[in-house]
Motif scaffolding. Structure first.
Motif, PDB file in Angstrom:
ATOM      1  N   TYR A 625       0.833  -1.202   0.000  1.00  0.00           N
ATOM      2  CA  TYR A 625       0.000   0.000   0.000  1.00  0.00           C
ATOM      3  C   TYR A 625       0.870   1.255   0.000  1.00  0.00           C
ATOM      4  CZ  TYR A 625      -3.818   3.173   1.226  1.00  0.00           C
ATOM      5  OH  TYR A 625      -4.740   4.191   1.223  1.00  0.00           O
ATOM      6  N   PHE A 626       1.965   1.211   0.723  1.00  0.00           N
ATOM      7  CA  PHE A 626       2.898   2.343   0.776  1.00  0.00           C
ATOM      8  C   PHE A 626       3.635   2.502  -0.548  1.00  0.00           C
ATOM      9  CE2 PHE A 626       7.158   4.044   1.634  1.00  0.00           C
ATOM     10  CZ  PHE A 626       6.847   5.226   2.298  1.00  0.00           C
ATOM     11  N   ASN A 627       3.987   1.381  -1.174  1.00  0.00           N
ATOM     12  CA  ASN A 627       4.852   1.423  -2.351  1.00  0.00           C
ATOM     13  C   ASN A 627       4.115   1.602  -3.668  1.00  0.00           C
ATOM     14  OD1 ASN A 627       7.321   1.119  -0.947  1.00  0.00           O
ATOM     15  ND2 ASN A 627       6.946  -1.079  -0.725  1.00  0.00           N
ATOM     16  N   ALA A 628       2.810   1.366  -3.698  1.00  0.00           N
ATOM     17  CA  ALA A 628       2.061   1.539  -4.941  1.00  0.00           C
ATOM     18  C   ALA A 628       2.123   3.000  -5.377  1.00  0.00           C
ATOM     19  CB  ALA A 628       0.608   1.109  -4.734  1.00  0.00           C
ATOM     20  N   LYS A 629       2.458   3.217  -6.625  1.00  0.00           N
ATOM     21  CA  LYS A 629       2.607   4.590  -7.106  1.00  0.00           C
ATOM     22  C   LYS A 629       2.239   4.666  -8.581  1.00  0.00           C
ATOM     23  CE  LYS A 629       7.585   3.722  -7.559  1.00  0.00           C
ATOM     24  NZ  LYS A 629       8.929   4.120  -7.086  1.00  0.00           N
ATOM     25  N   ALA A 630       2.072   5.867  -9.048  1.00  0.00           N
ATOM     26  CA  ALA A 630       1.668   6.096 -10.433  1.00  0.00           C
ATOM     27  C   ALA A 630       2.816   5.803 -11.394  1.00  0.00           C
ATOM     28  CB  ALA A 630       1.189   7.536 -10.602  1.00  0.00           C
ATOM     29  N   GLY A 631       2.456   5.581 -12.655  1.00  0.00           N
ATOM     30  CA  GLY A 631       3.459   5.466 -13.701  1.00  0.00           C
ATOM     31  C   GLY A 631       4.146   4.129 -13.803  1.00  0.00           C
ATOM     32  N   GLN A 632       3.606   3.096 -13.152  1.00  0.00           N
ATOM     33  CA  GLN A 632       4.210   1.769 -13.202  1.00  0.00           C
ATOM     34  C   GLN A 632       3.416   0.870 -14.156  1.00  0.00           C
ATOM     35  OE1 GLN A 632       7.155   1.550 -11.278  1.00  0.00           O
ATOM     36  NE2 GLN A 632       6.552   3.708 -11.172  1.00  0.00           N
ATOM     37  N   LYS A 633       4.021  -0.236 -14.565  1.00  0.00           N
ATOM     38  CA  LYS A 633       3.327  -1.180 -15.441  1.00  0.00           C
ATOM     39  C   LYS A 633       2.824  -2.372 -14.623  1.00  0.00           C
ATOM     40  CE  LYS A 633       5.773   0.144 -19.657  1.00  0.00           C
ATOM     41  NZ  LYS A 633       6.598  -0.297 -20.808  1.00  0.00           N
TER      42      LYS A 633
END
Length: 702
Positions: A625-633
């Motif tokens: 939850y902390f590491n999920a971020k925009a711009g990833q595949k």
């Protein structure tokens, strides 16, 4: 006697607790968390969000004719009348809890050994849970019963509303087959109860404010006398608020009655005390991370770390024996019953009247030994080994009266067979055969080893068609858990066969670190700051599948539940390039807040304490939850959970799905309104949840 595991602890280890304690309502929220509102589990607005998400997921994945056919075929497996009804012996009868199409909530029933040996035994119903639920207008889920021996007439029966870990307890009369009017009864809570005698119970429950630990389990155990209010029960022991729980049991073995009190300090640390008739507690002097078990004149000890005592050092993962009374008197005459090697680990043990059956894993495949106590070295004889890449297990039927034992053999392609035998009286005889739910002759099982990032050899099982083409295009499901010293061993699953193998898929089970496949050392290798080793192992198995040209990222799906759901969250955020889709079930995902959600504080020994800055520094590395971020595949992901899961709770999955959706990712969500940590309150719900997970992966990786 084998020390009984308190109900809460048995439930806390399930892979396969209202009265809910949600500390989340009372603590400061994490900074700038826009999804914090979803932590109100039963709020109207929140449940409306859940229902909307459910509807979207059902429409997309669970509304086709193909899905409904699979759902029905999986329910057929779960409801099959030909399944083996596993039993436990109490007195002259063998008891079984049974669910099927006609009895979705289940029957507690009994039969005799002569009847049980028949293909179609005559069963006597003891409790009809469907009828009871209808009469009381409750959605009862069976949580078991404990009966007072040797008469086995009075029992404490545990029932859960909707599958939560919390139970109500009622006294039941096995002869009259009815609840005892005015008998012992406890309201809904996470609790531990054990018989002292017909008029006294040991009770650990919610006694009111301050009586529960931060982990939401009982902090106080009391002695409760029949006919008196619970408020007058006498305190036996009080644990600390930061401890995990407390419980007390009476060993009712004739001639060896003992009262034992256990303070569960953390998930792997505990203290066990012998309680004298005067109420005085004497600690059994073993390391806090050792497991102890009292049986007749024997004390068994399983150290989880190397232990030096009496001038000798015993290896972590060993099984040791000493005379109980001598040990309590200060003697340290210890016999080694099992010592692990690089490839072996103790999978379990079971007593009969005169013998001890050891179950040992060697590279995740079992073999059995029979030990006979004596002065000095115990006599050893083999009982049998599992067929290639299969699982064998054995357990005593009644360790007070006989050397009879049950033995089961199962494999990925081999339906379970149940045997009944008597030690030292020839081979056990097959008495029950589980049906085959798919044509196993088309498939083959193999074991492989992948090299993890640090060079560790990680075993995995592969079940695939005999005509498999190594072209990198096979739809493959990789399953894992990797925590709490839980081992994933070969076992037959009609659901896997029907939902995945028959479709043309390859099924893989990864025996990653954090599990118990090689004993405590394998588990400890992925504890706390070393958690990433488990995820590196899972990735290594995936990469080995690519190197062997079994599959490729677009055709590889990953699935796991609970701690395995956390594994899935990390494969999504740390290794998104390896998977075509991910299914995360009843998962922990917000590792910054997990200790304040449901029973999360009880797992600090596994993951660490995020409220301590030094530990959060490494916990954040495996907090999806902390590491999920925009711009990833990120690949498409499905989160499934249950409103009534009061162990992990539905909050993690809700927030993770909401965050990913807000970032524009393909994240689906389904929350069963019932079901507890197993996410299903009956077979129909279980079939639907399984069909949903398999369908989701197949749609994305086929």
């Amino acid at each position: 006697m084998t020390s009984k595991t308190p109900l809460w602890l048995a439930l806390a280890l399930g892979i396969t607790l209202g009265g809910m304690t949600h500390a989340a309502d009372t603590i400061s929220p994490a900074a700038k968390d826009p999804n914090l509102w979803l932590e109100n589990i039963d709020g109207t607005k929140q449940l409306d969000w859940v229902k909307q998400q459910n509807a979207t997921t059902v429409k997309k994945y669970a509304d086709s004719a193909e899905f409904k056919q699979l759902d029905a075929r999986l329910l057929e497996v779960l409801d099959s009348h030909d399944r083996i009804p596993m039993v436990s012996k109490m007195g002259d009868h063998f008891y079984n809890f049974w669910r099927d199409k006609e009895h979705p909530k289940g029957l507690w029933r009994r039969t005799t050994l002569d009847e049980y040996r028949k293909d179609s035994p005559a069963w006597e119903t003891v409790i009809d849970l469907d009828a009871l639920s209808a009469t009381e207008k409750e959605n009862w889920v069976w949580h078991g019963a404990e009966c007072l021996k040797p008469e086995y007439r009075r029992c404490t029966v545990f029932l859960s509303r909707g599958g939560a870990d919390a139970s109500v307890m009622r006294e039941f009369d096995l002869k009259d087959k009815q609840f005892v009017k005015g008998g012992f009864e406890l309201p809904e809570a996470k609790l531990s109860v054990d018989w002292m005698d017909i008029d006294h119970l040991y009770v650990a429950t919610d006694f009111g404010p301050g009586s529960m630990t931060k982990s939401s389990y009982p902090r106080i155990v009391k002695e409760w006398k029949r006919g008196t209010p619970l408020s007058s029960a006498t305190t036996v022991y009080e644990a600390k608020e930061d401890d995990m729980s407390v419980s007390a049991v009476r060993d009712q073995t004739p001639g060896f009655q003992r009262d034992l009190v256990t303070r569960q300090i953390a998930f792997y640390d505990s203290e066990t005390f012998l309680r004298g008739k005067d109420g005085k507690l004497t600690k059994i002097d073993v390391p806090d991370d050792a497991n102890v078990d009292a049986h007749r004149e024997w004390l068994l000890v399983e150290p989880r770390s190397d232990w030096t005592v009496g001038g000798k050092t015993y290896k972590s993962g060993s099984l040791l024996a000493a005379k109980f009374d001598d040990y309590m008197a200060g003697k340290r005459d210890i016999t080694v019953l099992f010592e692990p090697s690089d490839t072996t680990a103790l999978d379990g043990y079971s007593w009969t009247r005169h013998h001890l059956i050891l179950n040992v894993m060697d590279n995740v495949v079992n073999k059995l030994e029979v030990l006979t106590p004596g002065d000095g070295a115990w006599k050893r004889e083999p009982l049998g080994g599992a067929p290639a890449l299969s699982t064998i297990a054995a357990g005593g039927v009644d360790d007070d009266t006989s050397d009879d034992y049950f033995l089961t053999v199962s494999g990925f392609l081999q339906p379970t067979t149940l045997y009944y035998g008597t030690l030292e009286q020839g081979d056990a005889q097959a008495i029950k055969h589980s049906p085959s739910f798919f044509d196993a002759s088309k498939y083959t099982v193999s074991q492989h080893f992948a090299a993890s990032k640090d060079g560790t050899r990680v075993p995995y099982f592969e079940i695939a068609s005999k005509n498999l083409k190594a072209d990198g295009k096979n739809p493959t499901l990789q399953y894992g858990y990797g925590g709490f010293e839980v081992s994933l061993q070969p076992a037959y699953s009609g659901s896997v066969g029907r939902a995945w193998l028959e479709q043309g898929g390859v099924y893989v089970i990864a025996n990653i670190r954090g599990g118990g496949e090689y004993g405590p050392r394998w588990h400890k290798a992925a504890l706390k700051a070393d958690r990433l080793r488990a995820y590196e192992d899972f990735a290594a198995v995936s990469q080995d599948l690519f190197q062997r040209n079994i599959t490729s990222p677009q055709h590889l799906g990953a699935m796991g539940g609970s701690n395995g759901g956390l594994l899935m969250g990390n494969m999504l955020t740390l290794y998104p390039q390896l998977y075509g889709a991910v299914v995360s079930q009843v998962a922990l995902l917000d590792m910054q807040r997990y200790t304040h959600l449901s029973a999360g504080a009880s797992w600090i020994a596994e993951y660490g304490d995020p409220d301590k800055p030094a530990e959060w520094a490494w916990i954040q590395k495996f907090s999806p939850y902390f590491n999920a971020k925009a711009g990833q595949k990120y690949p498409p992901v499905l989160f499934t959970t249950s409103t009534r899961d009061d162990r992990v709770g539905p909050v993690h999955a809700r927030k993770m799905a909401a965050k990913l959706q807000s970032l524009g990712y393909d994240a689906s969500f389904y929350e069963n309104i019932e079901g507890g940590h197993g996410a299903a309150a009956d077979n129909k719900q279980a079939a639907f949840m399984s069909a949903l997970g398999y369908t989701y992966l197949w749609d994305h990786v086929k």
